[in-house]
Scaffold this active site. Structure first.
Site, PDB file in Angstrom:
ATOM      1  N   HIS A 104      12.791  21.266  65.297  1.00  0.00           N
ATOM      2  CA  HIS A 104      11.712  21.818  65.587  1.00  0.00           C
ATOM      3  C   HIS A 104      11.578  22.971  64.499  1.00  0.00           C
ATOM      4  O   HIS A 104      12.409  23.478  63.961  1.00  0.00           O
ATOM      5  CB  HIS A 104      11.646  22.701  66.724  1.00  0.00           C
ATOM      6  CG  HIS A 104      11.520  21.418  67.939  1.00  0.00           C
ATOM      7  ND1 HIS A 104      10.537  20.662  68.076  1.00  0.00           N
ATOM      8  CD2 HIS A 104      12.445  21.607  69.143  1.00  0.00           C
ATOM      9  CE1 HIS A 104      10.748  20.089  69.288  1.00  0.00           C
ATOM     10  NE2 HIS A 104      11.943  20.667  69.737  1.00  0.00           N
ATOM     11  N   HIS A 151       8.677  18.652  79.696  1.00  0.00           N
ATOM     12  CA  HIS A 151      10.354  18.238  79.934  1.00  0.00           C
ATOM     13  C   HIS A 151      11.290  19.341  80.327  1.00  0.00           C
ATOM     14  O   HIS A 151      10.688  20.416  80.458  1.00  0.00           O
ATOM     15  CB  HIS A 151      10.437  17.778  78.348  1.00  0.00           C
ATOM     16  CG  HIS A 151      10.863  19.041  77.394  1.00  0.00           C
ATOM     17  ND1 HIS A 151       9.900  19.326  76.371  1.00  0.00           N
ATOM     18  CD2 HIS A 151      12.054  19.924  77.189  1.00  0.00           C
ATOM     19  CE1 HIS A 151      10.380  20.413  75.853  1.00  0.00           C
ATOM     20  NE2 HIS A 151      11.495  20.835  76.138  1.00  0.00           N
ATOM     21  N   HIS A 155      15.897  25.091  79.657  1.00  0.00           N
ATOM     22  CA  HIS A 155      14.564  25.627  79.668  1.00  0.00           C
ATOM     23  C   HIS A 155      13.709  24.402  80.155  1.00  0.00           C
ATOM     24  O   HIS A 155      14.326  23.409  80.007  1.00  0.00           O
ATOM     25  CB  HIS A 155      13.944  26.021  78.183  1.00  0.00           C
ATOM     26  CG  HIS A 155      14.133  25.349  77.239  1.00  0.00           C
ATOM     27  ND1 HIS A 155      15.005  25.057  76.373  1.00  0.00           N
ATOM     28  CD2 HIS A 155      12.824  24.377  76.845  1.00  0.00           C
ATOM     29  CE1 HIS A 155      14.651  24.087  75.588  1.00  0.00           C
ATOM     30  NE2 HIS A 155      13.561  23.736  75.825  1.00  0.00           N
ATOM     31  N   GLU A 211      14.991  16.650  77.157  1.00  0.00           N
ATOM     32  CA  GLU A 211      15.424  17.037  75.680  1.00  0.00           C
ATOM     33  C   GLU A 211      16.881  17.435  75.774  1.00  0.00           C
ATOM     34  O   GLU A 211      17.297  18.086  76.710  1.00  0.00           O
ATOM     35  CB  GLU A 211      14.633  18.357  75.233  1.00  0.00           C
ATOM     36  CG  GLU A 211      15.081  18.779  73.994  1.00  0.00           C
ATOM     37  CD  GLU A 211      14.418  20.001  73.383  1.00  0.00           C
ATOM     38  OE1 GLU A 211      14.204  21.039  74.296  1.00  0.00           O
ATOM     39  OE2 GLU A 211      14.052  20.177  72.234  1.00  0.00           O
ATOM     40  N   HIS A 259      13.845  30.368  73.711  1.00  0.00           N
ATOM     41  CA  HIS A 259      12.954  30.146  75.019  1.00  0.00           C
ATOM     42  C   HIS A 259      13.595  29.993  76.109  1.00  0.00           C
ATOM     43  O   HIS A 259      14.834  29.236  76.055  1.00  0.00           O
ATOM     44  CB  HIS A 259      11.962  29.128  74.561  1.00  0.00           C
ATOM     45  CG  HIS A 259      12.528  27.789  74.050  1.00  0.00           C
ATOM     46  ND1 HIS A 259      13.997  27.657  73.642  1.00  0.00           N
ATOM     47  CD2 HIS A 259      11.960  26.526  73.878  1.00  0.00           C
ATOM     48  CE1 HIS A 259      13.930  26.185  73.279  1.00  0.00           C
ATOM     49  NE2 HIS A 259      12.876  25.682  73.553  1.00  0.00           N
ATOM     50  N   TYR A 303      14.262  13.720  72.075  1.00  0.00           N
ATOM     51  CA  TYR A 303      13.639  13.428  73.361  1.00  0.00           C
ATOM     52  C   TYR A 303      13.397  12.380  73.660  1.00  0.00           C
ATOM     53  O   TYR A 303      13.273  11.303  73.020  1.00  0.00           O
ATOM     54  CB  TYR A 303      11.989  13.888  73.011  1.00  0.00           C
ATOM     55  CG  TYR A 303      11.748  15.378  72.788  1.00  0.00           C
ATOM     56  CD1 TYR A 303      11.642  16.509  74.036  1.00  0.00           C
ATOM     57  CD2 TYR A 303      11.742  15.919  71.594  1.00  0.00           C
ATOM     58  CE1 TYR A 303      11.482  17.492  73.787  1.00  0.00           C
ATOM     59  CE2 TYR A 303      11.532  17.507  71.500  1.00  0.00           C
ATOM     60  CZ  TYR A 303      11.090  18.084  72.658  1.00  0.00           C
ATOM     61  OH  TYR A 303      11.165  19.466  72.569  1.00  0.00           O
TER      62      TYR A 303
END
Lengths: 116, 309
Positions: free
Chosen positions: B245, B213, B153, B264, B198, B254
């Site tokens: 997260h 990112h 993503h 990431e 996501h 990251y």
């Protein structure tokens, strides 16, 4: 490897940097906090400074932050700048780092986040 | 409602120095170099991907993202979405087949947050790298570096989050999976077109069109820690991590490519979120923002919010 003194103008704050290491990385390794640190890759502009005196070389940097006119004024990104003599610099942080993210403090709405 | 958008298919990233970038994406992330075109762009893929490439690097004077592309199920779907994108008010451009090596016609469009996206239906399929299609072994033995398994993503920064949410949900059939709300103001949104937590995300930011990112998938927390070791071994610029997260509950680290674009690598093992069409939206309050972003530290680091390309 020859070491050079890197000093922040108008202060006594300085660190040492060898010719094969970018100013910003040398600063971080000596646990000094004179220049804001961003991506360390010449892309984000966070560590922009102006070299007031001294010789230096640079690697490629984002034109968005160091265009031709900035280059003529001795502006540079500390993460892509290698000293060739003792150097005195001043901070020239780009204005977009004045609180742009709404999650940080960009708009009045988000002041609620920050002041909480 | 699904409208035929399958997955993030590619991202074109601007790099300052191609040789440095290739060492990073090929030897450190472990992507496979697949092609170099006449413009000098280099095409790479993660090993589990069936299409020929997912990352295109272009040498330029500024870092950042040129565009992100999504693969749709058919040319008919692409054509009908093109009409809907125009109706929505997007500036739409048809990119002929072959402009990207091995890729069919693409429909490029702008968005309320200032980012450029594309949809396309056809791309040359070379199959998973290093394993046969028939009776495949579990994984190829000669992967490099972090051995990332897929491009997963992008997270983008921009101003009109509501506009891009409407575009992606109403026109492209994405669903809002997770969000951060500051009162009535949505300051972060995580959208999916699949079962993933996501496929694309945005954070509210005053400037349009910024790139936060590109993210690559790993299988386990152990692999995230191994990536962290490689970041130190090769003196790669670290942003933050390894950590977890709150949003998506992914386990992550990251870091930056040599041009300052953030990457990431993450895994969704041990409690990472997934999505079904009947999943309710997961909401984090802005008062818990630190925990939403970095579940262990529970405070935000300045660079994660401010440093974008």
């Amino acid at each position: 490897m020859q070491m050079h003194k890197v000093r922040c103008a108008g202060t006594n704050a300085e660190f040492l940097c060898s010719e094969d290491r970018p100013l910003l990385i040398a600063m971080e390794r000596q646990a000094k906090d004179l220049i804001p640190v961003g991506c360390r890759g010449g892309g984000c502009g966070r560590c922009r400074i102006r070299i007031i005196s001294g010789d230096f070389e640079t690697k490629k940097m984002s034109k968005k932050f160091i265009g031709d006119s900035e280059q003529k004024e001795n502006l540079t990104l500390a993460c892509r700048t290698f000293p060739r003599s003792d150097v005195i610099f001043e901070l020239r942080t780009p204005t977009q780092y004045d609180n742009k993210s709404t999650m940080r403090a960009g708009s009045s709405d988000s002041q609620r986040v920050i002041n909480r | 409602m699904k409208k035929g958008v399958m997955r993030p298919g590619h991202v074109q990233i601007r790099v300052l120095d191609m040789d440095e970038a290739l060492i990073h994406y090929r030897d450190r992330l472990g992507l496979i170099e697949m092609h170099k075109d006449s413009m000098g762009r280099v095409y790479l893929k993660a090993w589990t991907e069936i299409d020929k490439y997912s990352v295109v690097l272009r040498e330029a004077d500024e870092a950042g993202m040129d565009f992100m592309g999504f693969k749709v199920t058919s040319t008919d779907v692409m054509n009908s979405l093109r009409d809907e994108l125009k109706e929505f008010g997007c500036q739409v451009e048809n990119i002929p087949a072959g402009e990207l090596n091995g890729c069919g016609e693409r429909v490029r469009f702008d968005s309320p947050t200032g980012h450029f996206f594309e949809i396309y239906a056809e791309k040359e399929q070379t199959g998973k790298w290093g394993v046969t299609a028939r009776n495949p072994e579990a994984w190829p033995e000669d992967l490099k570096g972090m051995k990332t398994s897929r491009f997963d993503h992008c997270l983008l920064y921009g101003d009109d989050l509501d506009g891009s949410l409407e575009l992606f949900t109403k026109v492209l059939g994405f669903d809002l999976a997770e969000e951060v709300m500051d009162g009535d103001l949505r300051i972060a949104q995580f959208l999916t077109c699949s079962m993933k937590a996501h496929d694309i995300a945005w954070v509210r930011h005053e400037e349009k069109g910024k790139f936060h990112h590109a993210s690559f998938f790993l299988n386990t927390w152990e692999e995230v820690l191994r990536a962290a070791d490689l970041i130190s071994m090769h003196d790669i610029s670290l942003d933050i991590g390894p950590t977890r997260h709150g949003l998506t509950h992914g386990q992550t680290i990251y870091f930056f490519d040599p041009s300052g674009n953030r990457n990431e690598v993450f895994c969704d093992g041990a409690g990472g979120n997934y999505y079904y069409p009947d999943s309710p939206v997961i909401t984090w309050d802005a008062s818990e923002l630190g925990k939403a972003i970095f579940y262990h530290d529970r405070v935000l680091n300045e660079n994660f919010l401010g440093v974008v390309t």
